[in-house]
Design a protein around this motif. Structure first.
Motif, PDB file in Angstrom:
ATOM      1  N   UNK A 132     -12.388  16.785   2.445  1.00 19.33           N
ATOM      2  CA  UNK A 132     -11.121  16.937   1.687  1.00 19.33           C
ATOM      3  C   UNK A 132     -10.183  15.488   1.666  1.00 19.33           C
ATOM      4  N   UNK A 133     -11.076  14.268   2.238  1.00 19.90           N
ATOM      5  CA  UNK A 133     -10.393  13.134   2.137  1.00 19.90           C
ATOM      6  C   UNK A 133      -9.998  12.543   0.818  1.00 19.90           C
ATOM      7  N   UNK A 134      -8.423  12.314   0.400  1.00 19.20           N
ATOM      8  CA  UNK A 134      -7.905  11.974  -0.675  1.00 19.20           C
ATOM      9  C   UNK A 134      -8.079  10.576  -1.279  1.00 19.20           C
ATOM     10  N   UNK A 135      -9.399  10.449  -1.513  1.00 19.83           N
ATOM     11  CA  UNK A 135      -9.898   8.946  -1.950  1.00 19.83           C
ATOM     12  C   UNK A 135      -9.166   8.577  -3.190  1.00 19.83           C
ATOM     13  N   UNK A 136      -8.819   9.560  -4.153  1.00 19.56           N
ATOM     14  CA  UNK A 136      -8.006   9.130  -5.463  1.00 19.56           C
ATOM     15  C   UNK A 136      -6.747   8.455  -5.117  1.00 19.56           C
ATOM     16  N   UNK A 137      -6.265   8.819  -3.815  1.00 22.14           N
ATOM     17  CA  UNK A 137      -4.753   8.498  -3.327  1.00 22.14           C
ATOM     18  C   UNK A 137      -4.969   7.274  -2.147  1.00 22.14           C
ATOM     19  N   UNK A 192      -5.982  -7.999  -8.799  1.00 28.53           N
ATOM     20  CA  UNK A 192      -4.929  -7.194  -8.828  1.00 28.53           C
ATOM     21  C   UNK A 192      -5.142  -6.294  -7.519  1.00 28.53           C
ATOM     22  N   UNK A 193      -4.507  -4.935  -7.818  1.00 27.39           N
ATOM     23  CA  UNK A 193      -4.819  -4.121  -6.603  1.00 27.39           C
ATOM     24  C   UNK A 193      -5.603  -2.864  -6.864  1.00 27.39           C
ATOM     25  N   UNK A 194      -5.899  -2.767  -8.020  1.00 27.38           N
ATOM     26  CA  UNK A 194      -6.741  -1.674  -8.605  1.00 27.38           C
ATOM     27  C   UNK A 194      -7.951  -1.857  -9.376  1.00 27.38           C
ATOM     28  N   UNK A 234     -11.809   2.200  -0.114  1.00 32.16           N
ATOM     29  CA  UNK A 234     -12.153   3.071   1.130  1.00 32.16           C
ATOM     30  C   UNK A 234     -13.273   3.744   0.807  1.00 32.16           C
ATOM     31  N   UNK A 235     -13.613   4.540  -0.298  1.00 28.39           N
ATOM     32  CA  UNK A 235     -14.605   5.513  -0.744  1.00 28.39           C
ATOM     33  C   UNK A 235     -16.017   4.773  -0.419  1.00 28.39           C
ATOM     34  N   UNK A 236     -15.930   3.282  -0.404  1.00 29.96           N
ATOM     35  CA  UNK A 236     -17.139   2.634  -0.449  1.00 29.96           C
ATOM     36  C   UNK A 236     -17.757   2.247   1.199  1.00 29.96           C
ATOM     37  N   UNK A 237     -16.619   2.035   2.149  1.00 37.25           N
ATOM     38  CA  UNK A 237     -16.933   2.242   3.535  1.00 37.25           C
ATOM     39  C   UNK A 237     -16.765   3.143   4.438  1.00 37.25           C
ATOM     40  N   UNK A 238     -15.938   4.216   3.987  1.00 31.39           N
ATOM     41  CA  UNK A 238     -15.946   5.351   4.736  1.00 31.39           C
ATOM     42  C   UNK A 238     -17.085   5.894   5.351  1.00 31.39           C
ATOM     43  N   UNK A 239     -18.028   6.239   4.387  1.00 36.88           N
ATOM     44  CA  UNK A 239     -19.187   6.683   4.797  1.00 36.88           C
ATOM     45  C   UNK A 239     -19.926   6.013   6.057  1.00 36.88           C
ATOM     46  N   UNK A 247       0.850  -1.151   0.113  1.00 34.04           N
ATOM     47  CA  UNK A 247      -0.024   0.113   0.132  1.00 34.04           C
ATOM     48  C   UNK A 247       0.928   1.493  -0.033  1.00 34.04           C
ATOM     49  N   UNK A 248       1.995   1.101  -0.530  1.00 35.29           N
ATOM     50  CA  UNK A 248       2.989   2.255  -0.332  1.00 35.29           C
ATOM     51  C   UNK A 248       2.565   3.510  -1.216  1.00 35.29           C
ATOM     52  N   UNK A 249       2.672   4.673  -0.811  1.00 34.73           N
ATOM     53  CA  UNK A 249       2.203   5.950  -1.462  1.00 34.73           C
ATOM     54  C   UNK A 249       0.677   6.090  -1.314  1.00 34.73           C
ATOM     55  N   UNK A 250      -0.010   5.310  -0.673  1.00 37.58           N
ATOM     56  CA  UNK A 250      -1.303   5.728  -0.442  1.00 37.58           C
ATOM     57  C   UNK A 250      -1.751   6.278   0.856  1.00 37.58           C
TER      58      UNK A 250
END
Ligand SMILES: CSc1nc2ncnc(N)c2[nH]1
Length: 158
Positions: free
Chosen positions: A112-117, A143-145, A122-127, A28-31
């Motif tokens: 301002x949560x950086x979901x694209x990074x 894969x991972x994406x 995460x965007x699916x369960x953060x709410x 998960x590096x750089x996320x």
């Protein structure tokens, strides 16, 4: 036979922001992510969550202030290992988050949560987490994406 590995994930919150860490190495590096990792043989999930939090950003949370908010299961096409991630949040904590070898911490206002990074899921369960609603999410990755299929359901309690 699916293999299962247990992980912890902790999010520190204030009434205006959430603490995320930019992973500097490894998986998960750089996320931007919460703080956590593997559970060692002789420790409880809570002990592991608090240990990883401290190791990764030097903040301390008392066990009684750690709220169990969700469970995530990640599977990957072609891989028998399932990641079983126990998610916690805390609004009472001691210390100021500082950068470590693992993570570079930063407070993000909730709009301002950086979901694209962040990890795609995460965007699916953060709410659910952000409204304090216990949740159970299952995500099957290719894969991972790419998420092939997923489900998130509300739980009455964790
Ligand atoms: C491997 S898929 C995955 N998604 C994630 N979201 C948030 N924190 C993680 N550790 C995650 N891993």
């Amino acid at each position: 036979m699916l293999l299962k590995k247990l992980y912890t994930l902790v999010f520190l919150r204030t009434d205006t922001a959430i603490l995320l860490g930019l992973k500097k190495r490894g998986f998960g590096c750089n996320k931007w992510n919460g703080f956590g990792g593997k559970i060692e043989p002789k420790e409880t999930v809570i002990e592991a969550a608090l240990r990883e939090l401290y190791e990764e950003c030097c903040v301390t949370v008392k066990p009684e202030n750690l709220q169990s908010i969700g469970q995530l299961e990640f599977t990957f096409e072609g891989d028998p290992m399932m990641m079983d991630v126990r998610v916690f949040s805390a609004t009472v904590f001691e210390g100021t988050p500082i950068e470590t070898e693992e993570m570079n911490p930063k407070w993000f206002p909730y709009d301002q949560i950086p979901f694209k990074d962040m990890w795609l899921d995460d965007a699916l369960w953060f709410p659910y987490m952000l409204k304090g609603q216990p949740f159970y999410g299952k995500f099957h990755y290719q894969g991972f994406d790419k998420i092939l299929h997923y489900s998130v359901e509300e739980l009455d309690s964790m």
